[in-house]
Design a protein around this motif. Structure first.
Motif, PDB file in Angstrom:
ATOM      1  N   UNK A 166       0.847  -1.195   0.000  1.00  0.00           N
ATOM      2  CA  UNK A 166       0.000   0.000   0.000  1.00  0.00           C
ATOM      3  C   UNK A 166       0.879   1.242   0.000  1.00  0.00           C
ATOM      4  N   UNK A 167       0.335   2.381  -0.404  1.00  0.00           N
ATOM      5  CA  UNK A 167       1.088   3.625  -0.231  1.00  0.00           C
ATOM      6  C   UNK A 167       1.436   3.833   1.248  1.00  0.00           C
ATOM      7  N   UNK A 168       2.707   4.096   1.520  1.00  0.00           N
ATOM      8  CA  UNK A 168       3.092   4.443   2.878  1.00  0.00           C
ATOM      9  C   UNK A 168       3.306   3.290   3.827  1.00  0.00           C
TER      10      UNK A 168
ATOM     11  N   UNK B 149       4.640   0.234  -7.777  1.00  0.00           N
ATOM     12  CA  UNK B 149       3.732   1.339  -7.453  1.00  0.00           C
ATOM     13  C   UNK B 149       2.960   0.994  -6.180  1.00  0.00           C
ATOM     14  N   UNK B 150       2.723   1.973  -5.324  1.00  0.00           N
ATOM     15  CA  UNK B 150       2.000   1.753  -4.073  1.00  0.00           C
ATOM     16  C   UNK B 150       0.548   1.420  -4.321  1.00  0.00           C
ATOM     17  N   UNK B 151       0.200   0.132  -4.176  1.00  0.00           N
ATOM     18  CA  UNK B 151      -1.126  -0.335  -4.582  1.00  0.00           C
ATOM     19  C   UNK B 151      -1.226  -1.813  -4.207  1.00  0.00           C
TER      20      UNK B 151
ATOM     21  N   UNK C 172      -3.583  -3.860  -5.321  1.00  0.00           N
ATOM     22  CA  UNK C 172      -4.438  -4.595  -6.258  1.00  0.00           C
ATOM     23  C   UNK C 172      -3.702  -4.909  -7.565  1.00  0.00           C
ATOM     24  N   UNK C 173      -3.482  -3.896  -8.379  1.00  0.00           N
ATOM     25  CA  UNK C 173      -2.975  -4.109  -9.740  1.00  0.00           C
ATOM     26  C   UNK C 173      -1.607  -4.797  -9.802  1.00  0.00           C
TER      27      UNK C 173
ATOM     28  N   UNK D 109      -0.208  -0.306  10.945  1.00  0.00           N
ATOM     29  CA  UNK D 109      -1.197   0.776  10.953  1.00  0.00           C
ATOM     30  C   UNK D 109      -2.262   0.628   9.875  1.00  0.00           C
ATOM     31  N   UNK D 110      -2.035  -0.235   8.900  1.00  0.00           N
ATOM     32  CA  UNK D 110      -3.068  -0.491   7.884  1.00  0.00           C
ATOM     33  C   UNK D 110      -4.230  -1.303   8.431  1.00  0.00           C
TER      34      UNK D 110
ATOM     35  N   UNK E 245      -6.363  -6.679   6.363  1.00  0.00           N
ATOM     36  CA  UNK E 245      -5.935  -6.526   4.981  1.00  0.00           C
ATOM     37  C   UNK E 245      -5.786  -7.850   4.215  1.00  0.00           C
TER      38      UNK E 245
ATOM     39  N   UNK F  41      -7.598  -8.033   0.569  1.00  0.00           N
ATOM     40  CA  UNK F  41      -6.767  -8.013  -0.641  1.00  0.00           C
ATOM     41  C   UNK F  41      -6.164  -9.409  -0.854  1.00  0.00           C
TER      42      UNK F  41
END
Lengths: 219, 219
Positions: free
Chosen positions: A40-42, A122-124, A126-127, A145-146, A150, A154
């Motif tokens: 994920x982003x971050x 890339x921060x993601x 899924x794709x 922290x997510x 998750x 996902x």
């Protein structure tokens, strides 16, 4: 119209997989280990890469390929400042890297010069899981922290990775995170998944990750 | 081949935008306010929705549409447990909601029954920014723990939202987060963006967000 589109998609996916195989063969010929880091982003992909550089750049020739959805070279600059060659791939709004982009980056970075290449996707969540790159290991960086749900939300990402790095464990006292619930979700999707609990902020747990990576290269 | 594909993409985007306009007209006829909540995985979209339900379900007829990339109804169940009607959209691996999905959900949920509809998009900072749904406001939930560089790295998302909710401010003492750097990035992309600093965990700052939402409905 739908019937016409399906085979086109099929051909694109196959082309990506074929190019991924070519990337892997090229890396193997040169004895280069490549890992694809997704999150994920971050969640801490860049922090993990910088910590890995600290630990391993004395022993291995490291290179980094930074994928971003925008022409922003913040991450690549951090890697360069740490003394390691880096290249930035701008996907131009695209939500993942693919084998074509990686192949191009391998050439531009002169991949054969390195022992270990780290690819930051890339921060993601899924794709990126749907596109093979030709790397040897797919690494997911998750963070406390997510939240502990998750893996359940996902599943494709958690199912398709070889290694899980669970970051930000220093924040466990400050957030609600049910480690058993998280682990059950991971185990259901990816039994026996190699997992490292780390804090890129404090350094806790990182030796096991860097030892794993170093051992993977030496095989 | 590229030349042939461009007009196809163009038509798909136009179709989505047209359907988004139909969704908005339908909501307007019924006096329903709809907000589209977007964020990284784990930034706190569902937590914000649950806090909003706590604050506003006594005064407004609330409904929630939960978008997820997998057939996992965790979030919708939390909303239902809070006593608010909810519907789950499974994108089947897709990385965003679109206007077709929202239109279908509006019908299934009987949108006209509500004062405020909250749409939780798929957890992703890239794809959802490219697809209009027909909602009245696009809300981005960012979180302190994602890091202060996210506006710079996901400019399209930050540029296209109407409201920013910066969550997890209770964790500011425990992480590195340069608020000035973050704000400069936001201001560069989206000058004067309405921003709320909140903690869905402690409740801090949430009144201003719920007051804003309530006032938006009353207009």
């Amino acid at each position: 119209m739908t019937e016409e589109r399906v085979p086109i998609v099929e051909r694109i996916l196959n082309a990506n997989d074929q190019l991924a195989e070519q990337n892997k063969a090229r890396l193997d010929r040169a004895g280069v280990l490549a890992v694809n880091i997704m999150a994920s982003p971050g969640a801490g992909k860049t922090s993990l890469i910088l910590r890995t550089i600290e630990a391993l750049s004395g022993s291995f020739r490291l290179g980094v390929i930074e994928g971003d959805t925008a022409p922003v070279t913040i991450d690549a600059e951090k890697v360069l400042a740490a003394g390691v060659p880096a290249i930035h791939i701008n996907t131009g709004g695209g939500c993942h890297l693919d084998a074509v982009m990686l192949g191009d980056a391998l050439t531009r970075l002169e991949a054969e010069k390195f022992d270990i290449l780290i690819v930051e996707n890339v921060g993601n969540l899924i794709c990126p899981a749907a596109f093979k790159l030709g790397t040897h290991s797919n690494v997911l960086v998750a963070s406390i922290t997510e939240g502990d749900d998750k893996p359940y939300k996902y599943p494709k990402m958690y199912r398709n990775v070889d290694v899980l790095v669970l970051n930000k464990i220093d924040l466990l006292p400050h957030v609600q995170f049910d480690m058993d619930y998280f682990r059950r979700g991971v185990e259901m999707l990816n039994p026996g998944l190699t997992t490292f609990l780390v804090s890129c902020r404090t350094g806790e747990g990182l030796e096991r990750w860097t030892e794993w990576l170093a051992a993977r290269r030496k095989r």
